[in-house]
Motif scaffolding. Structure first.
Motif, short mmCIF file in Angstrom:
data_model
loop_
_atom_site.label_atom_id
_atom_site.label_comp_id
_atom_site.label_asym_id
_atom_site.label_seq_id
_atom_site.Cartn_x
_atom_site.Cartn_y
_atom_site.Cartn_z
N VAL A 19 9.87 5.56 -1.48
CA VAL A 19 8.72 6.46 -1.53
C VAL A 19 9.14 7.90 -1.26
O VAL A 19 8.57 8.85 -1.81
N ARG A 20 10.16 8.09 -0.42
CA ARG A 20 10.65 9.45 -0.17
C ARG A 20 11.43 9.99 -1.37
O ARG A 20 11.22 11.13 -1.80
N GLY A 21 12.32 9.16 -1.91
CA GLY A 21 13.13 9.62 -3.03
C GLY A 21 12.30 9.94 -4.26
O GLY A 21 12.52 10.94 -4.93
N VAL B 43 0.83 -1.21 0.00
CA VAL B 43 0.00 0.00 0.00
C VAL B 43 0.86 1.25 0.00
O VAL B 43 0.47 2.29 -0.55
N ALA B 44 2.07 1.18 0.58
CA ALA B 44 2.97 2.34 0.55
C ALA B 44 3.40 2.64 -0.89
O ALA B 44 3.33 3.79 -1.35
N GLU B 45 3.85 1.62 -1.61
CA GLU B 45 4.35 1.84 -2.97
C GLU B 45 3.23 2.18 -3.95
O GLU B 45 3.38 3.06 -4.80
N LEU B 46 2.10 1.50 -3.81
CA LEU B 46 0.97 1.81 -4.69
C LEU B 46 0.38 3.18 -4.36
O LEU B 46 -0.02 3.92 -5.27
N GLY B 47 0.33 3.52 -3.07
CA GLY B 47 -0.17 4.83 -2.68
C GLY B 47 0.72 5.95 -3.17
O GLY B 47 0.24 7.01 -3.62
#
Length: 403
Positions: free
Chosen positions: A207-209, A164-168
């Motif tokens: 996700v930050r980069g 969900v982090a990467e898809l979000g």
């Protein structure tokens, strides 16, 4: 609440934009019979379900749901399917493709399977740079709903939180491409929080980069970007895709502030990271090879000499062909280099041809057009320039708001 076969049928029919009469004509069942099934006054037959599946393009959704029955027992498979369909129905307008995506979770349950999140994430990353349509956004949102359902129904795991982090984060990038920058930044923050909860370092860095790489085009200040890069790179001592994205954010900053020396150092940082990545990561479509070539071309075309722009663009163009959005952006910035170095008419024509080949309206490409237009001499007039202006992103460009 969608909790019967008939309600599911009505939700799908309405999502398809079909009246009872239209579906009756297609299936050759009378509209009153379809209406009775939808309201629960009549039980659907297997032939009826198969006909509706065929005409609505949902095979085998309705047939499988009919087999599972409308009983009140603790039917996990049926409840999973109904929960997914109900979520789609309450949101409205998602379309049949998304409904099909949503029920896959229930169908996998039927076969005692599970979602392969690595494959799903890779597929959506590929689609994002090849087919970033409205349907892509709706389908991606459906995947987030599936993941949310799995977390609620089956519990949190590092894999699901990472998914969900990467898809979000990817959904935030898509929103940014639609021009909804405020919503995009909210998704970036949510993705970072979810990544932290997963405790998966590569995802936390990525996700930050990736958000930072887009950030200066979406309201981040120069200092905010630089500070974010420092924080991101401190999370891991090993090469990751997120570290490569963090260095790409610095390329953006230095290209916009016309610091060619530090921009080239940032490109060198991308190359160092790429050299330490696995073969599987390097071989991805829209992977480190394409990403580094794209940013190197962008830097040299924006602030380098025409000789260096020629060299960088010649290196980038072949590897970017499988990535239409990045290829269009590279061509637009090569057109900008032509304008900057005296060939205004040629640069405008080259950029116009590039953007007309792109099938989708993508904000970051529109920003590139605006950047090129900012370099056009005030006295230049042409029909091609007027046409190119229609593709420019609305509002101020990041080069006008640097802080």
């Amino acid at each position: 609440m969608v909790d019967t076969f008939g309600q599911v049928l009505r939700s799908i029919r309405e999502a398809a934009g079909l009246s009872l009469s239209a579906l009756a004509t297609r299936t050759r069942y009378h509209k009153s019979e379809i209406g009775h099934v939808e309201t629960g006054r009549r039980q659907a037959s297997p032939d009826f379900a198969a006909a509706c599946d065929r005409e609505l393009g949902t095979s085998p959704l309705l047939s499988v749901l009919l087999e599972l029955g409308d009983g009140q027992g603790d039917n996990v498979k049926r409840r999973a399917m109904l929960a997914s369909i109900g979520a789609a129905a309450t949101m409205g307008g998602l379309g049949l493709t998304v409904l099909a995506d949503l029920v896959r979770d229930g169908l996998l349950d039927t076969a005692d399977g599970s979602e392969d999140w690595n494959a799903t994430i890779e597929a959506y990353n590929r689609r994002f740079v090849t087919e970033p349509s409205a349907e892509f956004g709706r389908s991606l949102l459906s995947q987030l709903m599936i993941a949310r359902h799995q977390i609620a129904d089956r519990g949190k795991t590092p894999e699901r939180l990472r998914a969900v982090a990467e898809l979000g984060q990817l959904y935030g990038l898509w929103l940014g491409n639609q021009g909804d920058v405020s919503a995009a930044r909210n998704w970036y923050r949510t993705a970072a929080h979810l990544a932290d909860r997963s405790e998966h370092i590569p995802t936390r860095v990525y996700v930050r980069g990736r958000a930072l790489s887009r950030g200066i085009y979406e309201g981040y200040t120069v200092q905010e970007t630089i500070n974010g890069v420092d924080e991101t790179l401190s999370l891991s001592t090993v090469p990751t895709l997120g570290a490569l994205e963090a260095y790409s954010a610095l390329v953006h900053v230095h290209a916009l502030t016309e610091n060619l020396t530090d921009g080239r150092r940032a490109v060198a940082g991308m190359r160092r990271v790429a050299d330490g990545l696995s073969d599987s990561e390097m071989s991805k479509v829209a992977g480190p090879v394409q990403r580094t070539a794209s940013f190197n071309s962008y830097l040299e075309c924006r602030i380098g000499s025409m000789k260096e722009a020629d060299r960088a663009f010649a290196e980038a163009e072949p590897v970017l062909r499988p990535v239409p959005v990045w290829l269009a952006d590279a061509r637009i910035y090569y057109g900008r280099a032509m304008v900057t170095h005296g060939d205004t008419a040629g640069g405008v024509a080259f950029a116009l041809d590039a953007i007309k080949r792109l099938r989708h309206d993508v904000r970051v490409v529109g920003v590139g057009v605006s950047d090129l237009l900012s370099a056009v001499p005030a006295g230049h007039r042409s029909d091609e320039l007027d046409e190119l202006r229609t593709f420019a992103a609305a509002g101020s460009g990041p080069w006008e708001n640097l802080a």
